[in-house]
Design a protein around this motif. Structure first.
Motif, short mmCIF file in Angstrom:
data_model
loop_
_atom_site.label_atom_id
_atom_site.label_comp_id
_atom_site.label_asym_id
_atom_site.label_seq_id
_atom_site.Cartn_x
_atom_site.Cartn_y
_atom_site.Cartn_z
N GLU A 252 20.82 -13.07 -12.09
CA GLU A 252 19.79 -12.04 -12.22
C GLU A 252 19.26 -11.56 -10.88
OE1 GLU A 252 16.11 -13.48 -13.92
OE2 GLU A 252 16.59 -15.54 -13.31
N HIS A 253 19.49 -12.33 -9.82
CA HIS A 253 19.00 -11.95 -8.49
C HIS A 253 20.10 -11.38 -7.60
CE1 HIS A 253 15.29 -13.79 -9.61
NE2 HIS A 253 15.78 -15.02 -9.63
N ASP A 254 21.24 -11.03 -8.18
CA ASP A 254 22.34 -10.46 -7.41
C ASP A 254 21.96 -9.07 -6.92
OD1 ASP A 254 24.86 -9.21 -6.64
OD2 ASP A 254 25.83 -10.92 -7.62
N ASN A 255 22.11 -8.84 -5.64
CA ASN A 255 21.72 -7.55 -5.05
C ASN A 255 22.87 -6.55 -4.94
OD1 ASN A 255 18.94 -7.46 -4.54
ND2 ASN A 255 19.13 -8.72 -2.69
N SER A 256 24.05 -6.90 -5.45
CA SER A 256 25.20 -6.01 -5.30
C SER A 256 24.95 -4.64 -5.92
CB SER A 256 26.45 -6.65 -5.92
OG SER A 256 26.75 -7.87 -5.29
N GLY A 257 24.51 -4.63 -7.16
CA GLY A 257 24.25 -3.36 -7.82
C GLY A 257 23.11 -2.60 -7.16
N VAL A 258 22.13 -3.33 -6.66
CA VAL A 258 21.00 -2.70 -5.97
C VAL A 258 21.50 -1.98 -4.72
CG1 VAL A 258 18.76 -3.10 -4.87
CG2 VAL A 258 19.44 -4.48 -6.84
N VAL A 259 22.38 -2.63 -3.96
CA VAL A 259 22.92 -2.03 -2.74
C VAL A 259 23.72 -0.77 -3.06
CG1 VAL A 259 24.65 -2.36 -0.93
CG2 VAL A 259 22.94 -4.14 -1.37
N LEU A 260 24.55 -0.83 -4.09
CA LEU A 260 25.37 0.33 -4.44
C LEU A 260 24.49 1.53 -4.79
CD1 LEU A 260 28.21 -1.35 -6.53
CD2 LEU A 260 28.35 -0.46 -4.19
N GLU A 261 23.42 1.28 -5.52
CA GLU A 261 22.55 2.40 -5.89
C GLU A 261 21.75 2.89 -4.68
OE1 GLU A 261 19.29 3.80 -9.27
OE2 GLU A 261 20.00 1.71 -9.27
N ILE A 262 21.27 1.97 -3.85
CA ILE A 262 20.53 2.38 -2.66
C ILE A 262 21.39 3.27 -1.76
CG2 ILE A 262 19.61 1.55 -0.45
CD1 ILE A 262 18.44 -0.83 -1.93
N THR A 263 22.60 2.83 -1.46
CA THR A 263 23.44 3.59 -0.54
C THR A 263 23.87 4.92 -1.14
OG1 THR A 263 25.35 2.26 -1.29
CG2 THR A 263 24.25 1.59 0.74
N ARG A 264 24.12 4.95 -2.45
CA ARG A 264 24.49 6.22 -3.08
C ARG A 264 23.33 7.21 -3.03
NH1 ARG A 264 23.47 8.53 -7.63
NH2 ARG A 264 22.54 6.69 -8.60
N LEU A 265 22.14 6.74 -3.32
CA LEU A 265 20.97 7.62 -3.31
C LEU A 265 20.63 8.08 -1.88
CD1 LEU A 265 18.63 5.90 -5.92
CD2 LEU A 265 19.84 8.08 -6.17
N ARG A 266 20.78 7.19 -0.92
CA ARG A 266 20.53 7.59 0.46
C ARG A 266 21.52 8.66 0.90
NH1 ARG A 266 19.28 1.61 3.22
NH2 ARG A 266 17.03 1.56 2.67
N ALA A 267 22.77 8.51 0.49
CA ALA A 267 23.79 9.52 0.83
C ALA A 267 23.47 10.85 0.14
CB ALA A 267 25.17 9.02 0.42
N GLU A 268 23.07 10.80 -1.11
CA GLU A 268 22.71 12.03 -1.82
C GLU A 268 21.52 12.71 -1.16
OE1 GLU A 268 21.15 13.63 -6.18
OE2 GLU A 268 21.73 11.52 -5.96
N ARG A 269 20.53 11.94 -0.81
CA ARG A 269 19.35 12.50 -0.14
C ARG A 269 19.73 13.16 1.18
NH1 ARG A 269 14.57 8.45 1.38
NH2 ARG A 269 16.24 7.61 2.70
N ALA A 270 20.60 12.51 1.94
CA ALA A 270 21.04 13.10 3.21
C ALA A 270 21.69 14.45 2.97
CB ALA A 270 22.01 12.15 3.92
N GLY A 271 22.50 14.55 1.91
CA GLY A 271 23.14 15.82 1.58
C GLY A 271 22.12 16.90 1.24
N LEU A 272 21.11 16.53 0.48
CA LEU A 272 20.04 17.49 0.14
C LEU A 272 19.36 18.02 1.40
CD1 LEU A 272 18.17 15.81 -2.87
CD2 LEU A 272 19.51 17.92 -2.94
N LEU A 273 19.24 17.15 2.39
CA LEU A 273 18.53 17.51 3.62
C LEU A 273 19.42 18.16 4.66
CD1 LEU A 273 16.38 14.25 3.89
CD2 LEU A 273 15.60 16.51 3.18
#
Length: 677
Positions: A252-273
């Motif tokens: 339940e404390h695995d951060n793998s999925g959290v990292v994948l979503e963080i990096t995807r959203l950061r990349a999307e945000r960069a594109g918006l900007l």
């Protein structure tokens, strides 16, 4: 309910009244802070007069007083003495704080007023005023002010989700770090450790109700300081494997999925900007200016670091054979056999130095003594003031002329409610606009000994104390007009520079001779041992530089992806990134693996972990300047006035060049890390 956040503190230096603050005070204080801040912004943008510095920038800098205070206190406590109630509040308010920040930074009317000032500067402005307008305009522009409504709405959604995800990452990591602490049933398995280290492990176990056992808690980085001393190879392996597996075990404390979503959203945000990647977005507003400039430096250093690490590994394999071992060199062996090689080559055993590094003496006769030597500062402990935890110590700081400077808080010991690592953060940020003083704090994670026993620091912990105090000095000595420029509010790839410089004083002759004394006998650490320590300056730097560069390049790899990149396997992505950098080395793991890389996924260093070695160029150059000078106090005063004292109110590269009289030279860094060839 009387809420201490709604009244000005009557304590010295506006220290928050921690003895009055309760968990139930935070939510109403946050809500009131949001309301007050937005109301103040509305008043600015409702004006019909043309924008001026006084009717726009001054009220903007003066706004948000309640929110500023409650946020400083809240996040100081969640990182140092958290609880289920505080964790729940953190999860609840992280997206609210992101939404509130966006409501101001993306406010089109506010942006229009600042743009007007930026495009038509007033010749009567001071340099600090001009730079404030430039920085505010740049930050709002890069942050998305001026986007159309559709993009703005999506940007706000991303920012709120990222706030929740980074909070979750840190929560998972803390839980895993606590869960994976290694329990030892037989004290014989701790052979090689000093009496104080064994006692601290017993105390840590007792704190968890594990009477008659010993507990090895985990630091933030890969590995553990005790690996250098533990003779039991199986225990060393258990500790290293526990460290490397954090938040990647499929639970339940695995951060793998959290990292994948963080990096995807950061990349999307960069594109918006308008950026190709999060790394491009981040470095656009740093001294590096682009990820290509970062890569040029890191890629240049990596091959030499790997070659040096391979040569060091060969020396360790030779040592294993000489010791009669038949096993292959593994990551959990490196520190142990490195100390044996160090002892043979330089006649230095860093583990044996701990009796000379008693914490209180290091603090008073080392850290504080050096601050007096270089800057003329003095310190008085204020036992009449109360911190947020019983282990919190508070010191009043004075200038050489006796004038008051601020408060310094120190929280030395590790505990389950405290996140890993070491850091500095402000509680009250100095500025003359609001007549605010300075209150800063340092946190470390030193194992706490049993009651009545001395705290003996390792060599690295002593260095860390000097390092973090360098950040505290930056906060204490900055003297600025506007809150945005207070203390360490500088570019991320510059902020480590002053703290790295402060490490110099740990072994400075006049300083080390004053504090490095045996805690029982008072015997001074012999000068010949200090000289041998200094002779080991580039020893093991292949490994040290390789593990750091691996982490920095891993950070860059995660943050140079685009929103279109499909990544599903965190471990495989990390493997490929390190292999491409030439730093995939099982005996020298990256300093932080992805799922516990708190700096970049929860700590504000995303796409910026390179900043340590980037600023180390200036650090090494400055250290050489101090060493070549015959007047430490004069150079210290220049460093205070031209670098520390300006806070973030001046372009940091210009500040450095005014101090040094020229750009930084990389040669001292290459020499220090054994890369000059």
């Amino acid at each position: 309910m009387t809420n201490p956040f709604f009244e000005a503190s009557t304590l010295p230096y506006q220290l928050p009244p921690f003895d009055q603050i309760r968990d139930e005070h935070f939510a109403p204080a946050f809500d009131a802070g949001f309301k007050q801040h937005l109301s103040e912004i509305d008043e600015i943008v409702a004006q019909t007069d043309e924008p001026t510095f006084d009717n726009t920038m001054v009220p903007l800098e003066s706004s948000g007083a309640i929110l500023e205070l409650v946020a400083h206190v809240f996040f100081s406590m969640t990182s140092t003495d958290s609880s289920p109630a505080l964790e729940e509040l953190d999860e609840q308010y992280a997206p609210k704080l992101a939404a509130h920040s966006d409501a101001i930074s993306l406010n089109p009317a506010l942006y229009a007023r600042i743009k007007t000032l930026h495009d038509s500067p007033d010749a009567a402005w001071t340099d600090e005023q001009r730079y404030l307008v430039e920085r505010r305009y740049q930050e709002m522009t890069l942050g998305g002010a001026g986007l159309d409504d559709t993009k703005t709405d999506r940007l706000k959604q991303i920012n709120q989700r990222l706030a929740s995800l980074t909070t979750l990452f840190e929560k998972n990591l803390q839980a895993e770090t606590n869960d994976l602490a290694v329990v030892i049933d037989d004290v014989a398995e701790l052979d090689g450790l000093a009496e104080g280290e064994i006692a601290s492990a017993a105390a840590a176990a007792a704190d968890r109700g594990l009477e008659g056992k010993w507990l090895i808690t985990l630091p933030l980085f890969s590995g553990h300081p005790l690996l250098a001393s533990l003779t039991n190879r199986d225990v060393r392996e258990r500790v290293m494997r526990a460290s490397l597996s954090r938040a990647s075990r499929g639970n339940e404390h695995d951060n793998s999925g959290v990292v994948l979503e963080i990096t995807r959203l950061r990349a999307e945000r960069a594109g918006l900007l308008g950026f190709s990647s999060h790394a491009e977005y981040i470095t656009a507003d740093e001294t590096a200016k682009s990820p290509e400039n970062v890569a040029a430096m890191l890629d240049k250093l990596a091959p030499a670091a790997r070659r040096n690490a391979d040569a060091e590994a060969d020396a360790l394999r030779t040592e294993i054979e000489a010791a009669g071992g038949s096993h292959e060199l593994a990551s959990w062996d490196w520190a142990f056999y490195t100390e044996r090689v160090r002892a043979k080559k330089y006649d230095v055993d860093t583990a044996a130095l701990r009796p000379y590094f008693e914490a209180d003496r290091v603090l008073h006769d080392g850290v504080f003594f050096a601050a007096n030597l270089v800057y003329g500062l003095t310190f008085t402990e204020r036992t009449d003031l109360v911190g947020y935890h019983p282990d919190n110590r508070i010191f009043e700081v004075f200038n050489q002329d006796g004038s008051a400077l601020g408060l310094f808080l120190l929280d030395l010991y590790t505990r389950d409610s405290k996140r890993g690592g070491a850091w500095m953060n402000p509680l009250i940020s100095q500025n003359t606009l609001l007549d605010q003083p300075t209150v800063v704090m340092n946190n470390l994670n030193v194992p706490k000994p049993p009651q009545g026993k001395p705290t003996l620091l390792t060599f690295d912990e002593t260095s860390t104390l000097f390092h973090e105090f360098g950040h505290a000095l930056h906060g204490l000595l900055a003297k600025v007009t506007y809150p945005s420029f207070s203390g360490t509010n500088v570019f991320r790839d510059f902020v480590e520079f002053p703290s790295q410089v402060n490490e110099l004083w740990m072994l400075w002759p006049e300083v080390v001779e004053n504090y490095a004394k045996h805690f029982e006998t008072g015997e001074q650490l012999p000068r010949e041992i200090i000289e041998r320590i200094e002779a080991t300056g580039s020893f093991d730097q292949g490994k040290g530089t390789s593990e750091y560069l691996a982490a920095a390049l891993l950070d860059q790899a995660w943050h140079r992806i685009t929103a279109d990149d499909e990544i599903t396997d965190v471990a495989e992505f990390e493997r490929q990134a390190l292999e491409a950098a030439g730093l995939l080395n099982p005996v020298v793991p990256t300093r932080y693996s992805t799922t516990y890389f708190q700096h970049v996924f929860a700590g504000g260093y995303s796409a910026g972990y390179y900043s340590y070695i980037w600023s180390e160029v200036m650090d090494a150059d400055t250290v050489e300047y101090f060493k070549s000078s015959g007047d430490v106090r004069a150079i210290g005063e220049a460093f205070r006035q031209k670098v520390l004292g300006v806070g973030g109110s001046k372009d940091p590269i210009k500040a450095f060049e005014e101090f040094r009289g020229r750009p930084a030279d990389i040669a001292p860094l290459l020499e220090r890390r054994g890369l000059a060839g």
